[in-house]
Write an enzyme that holds these catalytic residues in place. Structure first.
Site, short mmCIF file in Angstrom:
data_model
loop_
_atom_site.label_atom_id
_atom_site.label_comp_id
_atom_site.label_asym_id
_atom_site.label_seq_id
_atom_site.Cartn_x
_atom_site.Cartn_y
_atom_site.Cartn_z
N HIS A 204 -1.31 -15.56 10.97
CA HIS A 204 -2.73 -15.30 10.72
C HIS A 204 -3.40 -14.60 11.89
O HIS A 204 -4.28 -13.79 11.71
CB HIS A 204 -3.44 -16.62 10.39
CG HIS A 204 -3.30 -16.94 8.95
ND1 HIS A 204 -3.55 -18.18 8.43
CD2 HIS A 204 -2.94 -16.17 7.92
CE1 HIS A 204 -3.33 -18.14 7.13
NE2 HIS A 204 -2.96 -16.94 6.81
N ARG A 311 -7.40 -6.14 -8.69
CA ARG A 311 -6.38 -7.13 -9.08
C ARG A 311 -7.09 -8.44 -9.42
O ARG A 311 -7.21 -9.33 -8.59
CB ARG A 311 -5.40 -7.36 -7.93
CG ARG A 311 -4.50 -6.16 -7.63
CD ARG A 311 -3.54 -6.50 -6.50
NE ARG A 311 -2.38 -5.65 -6.45
CZ ARG A 311 -2.21 -4.66 -5.56
NH1 ARG A 311 -3.14 -4.40 -4.69
NH2 ARG A 311 -1.11 -3.95 -5.58
N ARG A 347 -8.06 -4.58 -13.69
CA ARG A 347 -6.79 -4.91 -14.33
C ARG A 347 -6.89 -6.32 -14.90
O ARG A 347 -7.36 -7.24 -14.22
CB ARG A 347 -5.66 -4.86 -13.31
CG ARG A 347 -4.35 -5.33 -13.91
CD ARG A 347 -3.19 -5.07 -13.03
NE ARG A 347 -3.12 -6.00 -11.91
CZ ARG A 347 -2.23 -5.89 -10.93
NH1 ARG A 347 -1.37 -4.89 -10.93
NH2 ARG A 347 -2.20 -6.76 -9.95
N GLU A 456 4.76 0.37 -15.13
CA GLU A 456 5.47 -0.29 -14.02
C GLU A 456 6.79 -0.88 -14.48
O GLU A 456 7.52 -1.49 -13.71
CB GLU A 456 4.59 -1.32 -13.32
CG GLU A 456 3.85 -2.27 -14.23
CD GLU A 456 2.87 -3.17 -13.47
OE1 GLU A 456 2.87 -3.17 -12.23
OE2 GLU A 456 2.12 -3.88 -14.14
N ASN A 479 5.00 -0.39 -7.10
CA ASN A 479 5.60 -1.59 -6.48
C ASN A 479 6.55 -2.26 -7.48
O ASN A 479 7.69 -2.61 -7.15
CB ASN A 479 4.53 -2.60 -6.08
CG ASN A 479 3.47 -2.00 -5.19
OD1 ASN A 479 3.71 -0.95 -4.59
ND2 ASN A 479 2.32 -2.62 -5.11
N ASP A 480 6.06 -2.42 -8.70
CA ASP A 480 6.91 -3.04 -9.72
C ASP A 480 7.91 -2.06 -10.32
O ASP A 480 9.01 -2.44 -10.67
CB ASP A 480 6.05 -3.66 -10.83
CG ASP A 480 5.57 -5.03 -10.43
OD1 ASP A 480 6.39 -5.82 -9.92
OD2 ASP A 480 4.37 -5.32 -10.59
N ARG A 490 11.12 -7.96 -5.53
CA ARG A 490 10.33 -7.46 -4.40
C ARG A 490 9.94 -8.54 -3.41
O ARG A 490 9.52 -8.24 -2.29
CB ARG A 490 9.10 -6.67 -4.88
CG ARG A 490 8.11 -7.48 -5.66
CD ARG A 490 7.10 -6.58 -6.38
NE ARG A 490 5.80 -6.55 -5.74
CZ ARG A 490 4.68 -6.24 -6.36
NH1 ARG A 490 4.69 -5.91 -7.65
NH2 ARG A 490 3.54 -6.22 -5.73
N CYS A 527 -1.13 3.59 -8.36
CA CYS A 527 -1.89 2.55 -7.66
C CYS A 527 -0.97 1.62 -6.86
O CYS A 527 -1.43 0.65 -6.28
CB CYS A 527 -2.75 1.74 -8.63
SG CYS A 527 -1.79 0.81 -9.83
C1 PEP Z 1 2.31 -2.24 -8.65
O1 PEP Z 1 3.14 -2.94 -9.22
O2 PEP Z 1 2.58 -1.17 -8.08
C2 PEP Z 1 0.90 -2.68 -8.59
C3 PEP Z 1 -0.03 -1.88 -8.15
O3 PEP Z 1 0.60 -3.94 -8.96
P1 PEP Z 1 0.96 -5.27 -8.12
O4 PEP Z 1 1.40 -4.83 -6.77
O5 PEP Z 1 -0.29 -6.07 -8.11
O6 PEP Z 1 2.04 -5.88 -8.94
MG MG Z 2 2.49 -4.52 -10.55
#
Ligand code: PEP
Ligand code: MG
Length: 596
Positions: A204, A311, A347, A456, A479-480, A490, A527
């Site tokens: 932190h 989010r 979202r 995703e 990311n997903d 991940r 995103c």
């Molecule tokens: C993603 O999956 O790229 C995304 C933006 O959503 P999150 O990271 O919240 O799963």
């Molecule tokens: Mg995602």
């Protein structure tokens, strides 16, 4: 003072940049914890001491919290809240009282016995972040021990000699967020940064340093044995290094870098009011990703063109009751109002996988198929839109709240983790139902609200032509998409080295989605984290991307980059990269791209 010996130390740099200042060493917790037995008749007195000490620390943290500037980063408040929560936890607040009563020992002894117990439990946790929270527990307990040792200052002691205009670099074994705040707020001290022996990039204190923009190096072992009071210290956070007593020549070099960094930050701030475009004049939208309504302030501060990803699940986490429709409405409307007509993409709930509701909150979902059970493979389980479709009331409540907020701004709905066409159809049917319910209640909403979907899951990317037909916009969650394309969890650090955003399959799916959207005249944004990575800007631009949504802190650096890139050059780079099948060559092609 005489020039000390030059040394350098390695650690983890946690906030960018350079800091130069004089060292002030903080003694490690100097508390020798007194341990002694007590008589039964003294139990009440001892418990009273403990209660008083807890109260003092609570008052201190609350006072500190009330003094936080309104524009301070959210983390600052969050960490103090966490320490207040730890303080209230029965394991710390109650169990030591039982120990005093049952074992007839003094308050300090009881508290340290319980501290070791709690820390042991934390250290057995697999999750690195949670494991790191044992440090927070220690820091809170130390404050209580300090308060028990009456008369001891609970605040960080100040350096005795510091010339006017000189900055301070704090050297400590570890630092509690409250200590950093105490020092940051002192008018008579100019805190340049800090070095700690303990802690990793997710501690932190590290996160706090990052959000306050204070260069820091954590995990610099031996810092307190190598560094002496009043030594000249350079924190080179970009290179994970601490230089102790640099040579005059080195110091000149660091001062030059420091000046350049300052100038660069000033330059970046000037870009805030300018619309992002490439060097050949193609407009690009730069949007912000946010997690809580108050983050909208950071988005505005960075001059974002809107919110590309809110989010919403963060409103649902860490609490035992689900947020009501009105509470959700307040949060969504707050962001919509703050953004003054700029688009706000909310979202719908992406719960499941690594983002979970508390058990108590899940119990309140006793509808549909019953409360969800723990899954063996949650990333592939009941997550995001799947979860919402399984719990219609949960979904409808959220949709009504978002629809109502669409009255006060430009709100859009984004549906996560779509894989099947019928999921889109069902989501659209739910939106229609939520609208009907609002009409029955005579509540207003924007009848033309746009509904889009996240790409995703590889299936959605591969069938983008069909997916785009049913939606007003698409947003690629890289990311997903990377996680699902490469079958890499991940959140599993043991396979993190295989999580490669330059894998040709990943790049192929991103490019295919951008092109598919363009063909269908449906706007596409990215995103995921890739949108905020400078290394990726040219490639994504070259693939045809014109909307990037990212952490607010990345907006200005990406804008600066865009001004220097031509879409034609970028297109050629994308062509070269897409012809490559070897990630090493892809990386090399990106590195060879002419430096802007
Ligand atoms: C993603 O999956 O790229 C995304 C933006 O959503 P999150 O990271 O919240 O799963
Ligand atoms: Mg995602």
């Amino acid at each position: 003072m005489a020039e000390g010996q030059r040394e350098s130390l390695a650690g983890s740099g946690v906030a960018r940049g350079i800091a130069i200042g004089r060292a002030h060493l903080l003694a490690p917790s100097e508390l020798e914890v007194r341990q002694y037995r007590i008589e039964r008749r003294d139990v009440v007195h001892e418990i009273g001491r403990l209660t008083k000490a807890f109260n003092e620390v609570r008052d201190e943290l609350t006072l500190l919290k009330s003094g936080i500037a309104p524009d301070a980063p959210n983390e600052v408040r969050a960490f103090l809240d966490l320490h207040l929560l730890i303080l209230e936890d029965a394991l710390l607040a109650e169990t030591p009282r039982d120990l005093i009563r049952n074992r007839l020992i003094n308050a300090e002894w009881a508290l340290t016995i319980q501290l070791e117990e709690v820390v042991k439990q934390f250290e057995a946790i697999e999750d690195e972040y949670l494991r790191g929270r044992s440090t927070d527990v220690r820091q809170v307990v130390e404050r209580v021990l300090n308060a028990l040792a009456e008369g001891r200052p609970t605040r960080v002691a100040l350096p005795t000699k510091l010339a006017a205009g000189e900055r301070l670099v704090l050297i400590a074994q570890d630092l509690a967020p409250a200590d950093v705040l105490h020092l940051k707020d002192r008018a008579d001290i100019d805190l340049a940064g800090f070095v700690t022996e303990l802690g990793g990039p997710t501690s932190h204190t590290a996160i706090l340093a990052r959000s306050l923009g204070l260069p820091a190096v954590v995990g610099a072992e031996r810092a307190r044995s190598v560094i002496e009071e009043d030594d000249i210290i350079v924190i080179d956070a970009d290179n994970d290094a601490v230089i102790v007593n640099p040579s005059a020549e080195e110091l000149t070099g660091f001062r030059k870098r420091l000046r350049e960094e300052g100038e660069h930050r000033t330059q970046l701030r000037k870009l805030k009011g300018r619309l992002a475009r490439s060097s050949d004049g193609i407009a690009v939208e730069l949007l912000a990703n946010i997690e809580l309504p108050e983050d909208a302030r950071d988005a505005l501060e960075a001059g974002a063109d809107g919110i590309g990803l809110f989010r919403s699940e963060f409103l649902f986490m860490d609490r035992d009751e689900l947020p009501t429709e009105d509470e959700q409405y307040e949060s969504y409307a707050r962001v919509a109002r703050a953004m003054k007509g700029k688009p706000v993409v909310i979202r719908t709930l992406d719960i499941g996988a690594d983002k979970v509701l508390t058990e108590a909150a899940r119990d309140t979902l006793g509808m549909g198929r019953g409360a969800p059970r723990p899954e063996s493979n949650p990333a592939l389980g009941l997550r995001a839109i799947r979860y919402c479709l399984a719990y219609p009331e949960l979904f409808l409540t959220q949709l009504r709240a978002i629809l109502r907020a669409s009255e006060v701004g430009t709100v859009r709905i984004l549906v996560p983790m779509l894989a099947h066409a019928h999921e889109i159809d069902q989501a659209l049917a739910f939106v229609a139902r939520a609208k009907e319910q609002l009409r029955d209640r005579r509540q207003k909403y924007d009848g033309r609200i746009q509904i889009g979907g996240m790409v995703e899951v590889p299936a959605a990317a591969l069938s983008v032509a069909a997916v785009a037909l049913k939606q007003k916009f698409l947003s690629i969650g890289t990311n997903d998409l990377i996680q699902y394309t490469l079958a890499i969890d991940r959140s599993d650090s043991s396979v993190a080295h295989l999580y490669d955003h330059l894998h040709p399959a990943v790049l192929g799916l991103i490019a295919h989605t951008i092109q598919g959207g363009a063909k269908a005249h449906v706007p596409v944004s990215v995103c995921g984290e890739l949108a905020g990575e400078l290394e990726m800007t040219e490639l994504l631009l070259g693939m045809g991307l014109r909307q990037f949504s990212m952490h607010p802190a990345q907006i200005l650096p990406i804008k600066e980059r865009l001004f220097e890139l031509s879409t034609k050059e970028a297109g050629r780079l994308a062509g070269r990269v897409m012809r490559e099948s070897d990630p090493v060559k892809i990386r090399a092609a990106l590195e060879r791209a002419p430096a802007p």
